[in-house]
Scaffold this motif. Structure first.
Motif, PDB file in Angstrom:
ATOM      1  N   ALA A  42      -5.840  -5.366 -24.527  1.00 46.72           N
ATOM      2  CA  ALA A  42      -6.770  -5.150 -25.636  1.00 46.72           C
ATOM      3  C   ALA A  42      -8.097  -5.818 -25.293  1.00 46.72           C
ATOM      4  CB  ALA A  42      -6.209  -5.732 -26.924  1.00 46.72           C
ATOM      5  N   VAL A  81     -11.514  -6.798 -26.755  1.00 45.25           N
ATOM      6  CA  VAL A  81     -12.105  -6.978 -28.080  1.00 45.25           C
ATOM      7  C   VAL A  81     -13.601  -7.264 -27.931  1.00 45.25           C
ATOM      8  CG1 VAL A  81     -12.065  -8.320 -30.211  1.00 45.25           C
ATOM      9  CG2 VAL A  81      -9.928  -7.860 -28.983  1.00 45.25           C
ATOM     10  N   ILE A 132     -11.222  -2.392 -28.627  1.00 44.33           N
ATOM     11  CA  ILE A 132     -11.236  -2.650 -30.071  1.00 44.33           C
ATOM     12  C   ILE A 132     -12.600  -3.204 -30.448  1.00 44.33           C
ATOM     13  CG2 ILE A 132     -10.146  -3.889 -31.968  1.00 44.33           C
ATOM     14  CD1 ILE A 132      -7.664  -4.167 -30.208  1.00 44.33           C
ATOM     15  N   THR A 190     -15.024  -4.728 -33.375  1.00 46.08           N
ATOM     16  CA  THR A 190     -15.117  -5.244 -34.749  1.00 46.08           C
ATOM     17  C   THR A 190     -16.293  -4.618 -35.477  1.00 46.08           C
ATOM     18  OG1 THR A 190     -16.535  -7.108 -34.130  1.00 46.08           O
ATOM     19  CG2 THR A 190     -14.130  -7.463 -34.056  1.00 46.08           C
ATOM     20  N   ALA A 206     -15.108   3.149 -28.535  1.00 43.95           N
ATOM     21  CA  ALA A 206     -14.039   2.259 -28.983  1.00 43.95           C
ATOM     22  C   ALA A 206     -12.819   3.081 -29.392  1.00 43.95           C
ATOM     23  CB  ALA A 206     -14.513   1.409 -30.153  1.00 43.95           C
ATOM     24  N   VAL A 251     -10.474   1.665 -31.262  1.00 38.65           N
ATOM     25  CA  VAL A 251     -10.221   1.157 -32.613  1.00 38.65           C
ATOM     26  C   VAL A 251     -11.516   0.548 -33.123  1.00 38.65           C
ATOM     27  CG1 VAL A 251      -8.879  -0.456 -34.021  1.00 38.65           C
ATOM     28  CG2 VAL A 251      -7.822   0.649 -32.025  1.00 38.65           C
ATOM     29  N   ASP A 252     -11.922   0.887 -34.336  1.00 42.01           N
ATOM     30  CA  ASP A 252     -13.149   0.352 -34.920  1.00 42.01           C
ATOM     31  C   ASP A 252     -12.819  -0.286 -36.267  1.00 42.01           C
ATOM     32  OD1 ASP A 252     -15.664  -0.235 -35.888  1.00 42.01           O
ATOM     33  OD2 ASP A 252     -16.536   1.675 -35.276  1.00 42.01           O
ATOM     34  N   LEU A 312      -8.054  -7.775 -36.856  1.00 42.56           N
ATOM     35  CA  LEU A 312      -7.431  -7.894 -35.545  1.00 42.56           C
ATOM     36  C   LEU A 312      -5.958  -8.283 -35.652  1.00 42.56           C
ATOM     37  CD1 LEU A 312     -10.377  -9.638 -33.682  1.00 42.56           C
ATOM     38  CD2 LEU A 312      -9.424  -7.393 -33.124  1.00 42.56           C
ATOM     39  N   TYR A 365      -3.998  -5.294 -36.654  1.00 45.88           N
ATOM     40  CA  TYR A 365      -3.844  -4.329 -35.559  1.00 45.88           C
ATOM     41  C   TYR A 365      -2.819  -4.826 -34.537  1.00 45.88           C
ATOM     42  CZ  TYR A 365      -4.573  -1.498 -31.473  1.00 45.88           C
ATOM     43  OH  TYR A 365      -4.357  -0.683 -30.393  1.00 45.88           O
TER      44      TYR A 365
END
Length: 398
Positions: free
Chosen positions: A5, A7, A35, A37, A55, A57-58, A79, A82
């Motif tokens: 992951a 981030v 990912i 943020t 991304a 994941v947003d 986070l 997730y």
């Protein structure tokens, strides 16, 4: 295959992580999940797009006028939710933002190994820069693998009790990103800069936005106006979107005929602008690394820095935030060719373009999938002095 992951949430994280993400995507040993943020919104999305990335994941934590605590809370909650639903084999975080801290804490709370890219930077002063210095010190306490850009950063970590076998000196991935970006922009990204290549004036690229600089922004603005009074000089200011910064600087620089003010530029265009500039005057962390890599004398707005290597090498100089000091140092470089060449030709201490390769190799070694990479070694003189500075943790301008 290991799930990793990555981030990120800010433009600098996107820039410095982009080469790593691309390398992980091309490596069959890893399955990266990006990912976001959304700590920075527009600038983050534009930068990822420049590298051909999106991304996976947003979390979309951005909200108007939210505090640091609110950003931190919303990022950590998103986070942890997730990771609880989609565990990873490692969490990669970068640098020292709120996103960095929350990514590390979320991984640590769920017993996922945390890999800290750009580890070990220290100013030696908890409040400068704020909150970045505190964030990176906290992340160091929970990280399982520390990827330090320079030997001086390694020395910082060892002094704090971090085990040597958990640290790899990689160089800084910003140099890899800069090399990739070089020559890719077709324009400077703003119509106000369309004449820049035909303008015979020397260009001073300036920016200021850090929180500790806010009380001094009027002084910085007055300094930029005086620099722009110098014959044959054009000051270009890509102005940060923060209203605090704009309200403090624009009264001093907004109507000066020698100053071109733009909105923040896309990354590729900004790289092109740095290449055109003769001098960089900034409190930006990225500029302290990119300027030396491009051979641009870099005047750092502040009295302390976590990036001592460029100061040691002589390609950057701390000039404080007072009007007179900023003006004096800039005019010296503009008027004295020997002084200018001395800074422009100093060694780049931050990387050789192989930081991404070392980062991926260190991650593979962490999982027992490959040998440990050979560490990045800068110029010997810079190496020795930066380690000594790290040992004393005294990077303040005297």
């Amino acid at each position: 295959m290991r799930s990793v992951a990555v981030v990120l949430g800010t433009r600098p994280e996107a820039i410095k992580f982009a080469p790593v993400i691309r390398a992980l995507q091309d490596d069959p040993r890893f399955e990266p999940v990006v990912i976001s943020t959304g700590q920075h919104r527009q600038m983050l999305d534009e930068t990822l797009d420049a590298f051909g990335l999106t991304a996976d994941v947003d979390l979309k934590v951005m909200a108007p006028k939210q505090t640091l605590s609110q950003v931190t809370y919303r990022s950590l909650r998103g986070l942890e939710d997730y990771f609880a639903a989609s565990p990873a084999d490692a969490v990669l975080v970068h640098g020292d933002t709120a996103t960095t801290l929350t990514g590390a804490l979320a991984g640590f709370h769920l017993r996922i190994p945390v890999v800290h890219v750009e580890a070990g930077l220290r100013s030696g002063r908890l409040g400068s820069p704020f909150p970045e210095e505190g964030n990176r010190r906290l992340v160091a306490q929970v990280a399982a693998l520390h990827l330090a850009p320079t030997p001086g950063n390694l020395a910082n970590l060892l002094r704090e009790g971090i085990a040597a076998d958990t640290v790899t000196v990689t160089g800084n991935t910003v140099i890899d990103a800069l090399r990739w970006a070089s020559g890719r922009a077709e324009s400077y990204g703003d119509p106000a800069l369309a004449d820049l290549d035909s303008d015979p004036r020397r260009v001073v690229l300036a920016s200021a936005h850090r929180r500790e600089a806010w009380p001094h922004l009027p002084e910085i603005g007055r300094a930029l106006a005086r620099i722009a009074d110098e014959p044959g000089v054009r000051v270009v200011v890509p102005l940060h979107r923060n209203p605090v910064v704009r309200e403090a600087l624009l009264p001093h620089i907004g109507n000066h005929p020698g100053i071109t003010v733009t909105d923040p530029l896309p990354y590729l265009s900004f790289c092109k602008l740095m290449g055109r500039a003769d001098i960089i005057v900034s409190d930006s962390s990225g500029s302290q690394e990119e300027g030396p890599a491009l051979g641009k004398p870099t005047l750092v707005l502040g009295n302390v820095t976590e990036r001592s290597e460029a100061i040691v090498a002589g390609t950057a100089c701390l000039v404080g935030t007072a009007t007179e000091g900023i003006v004096a140092h800039t005019l010296e470089l503009l008027r004295d060719r020997v002084a200018y060449d001395r800074m422009a030709n100093a060694a780049n201490p931050y990387g050789d373009g192989q930081a991404t390769e070392r980062t991926v190799a260190a991650l593979a070694h962490f999982f027992g999938m490959g040998p440990a990479p050979e560490p990045f070694v800068p110029d010997d003189a810079v190496d020795e002095l930066s380690v000594e500075l790290a040992r004393t943790a005294d990077f303040a301008r005297t």
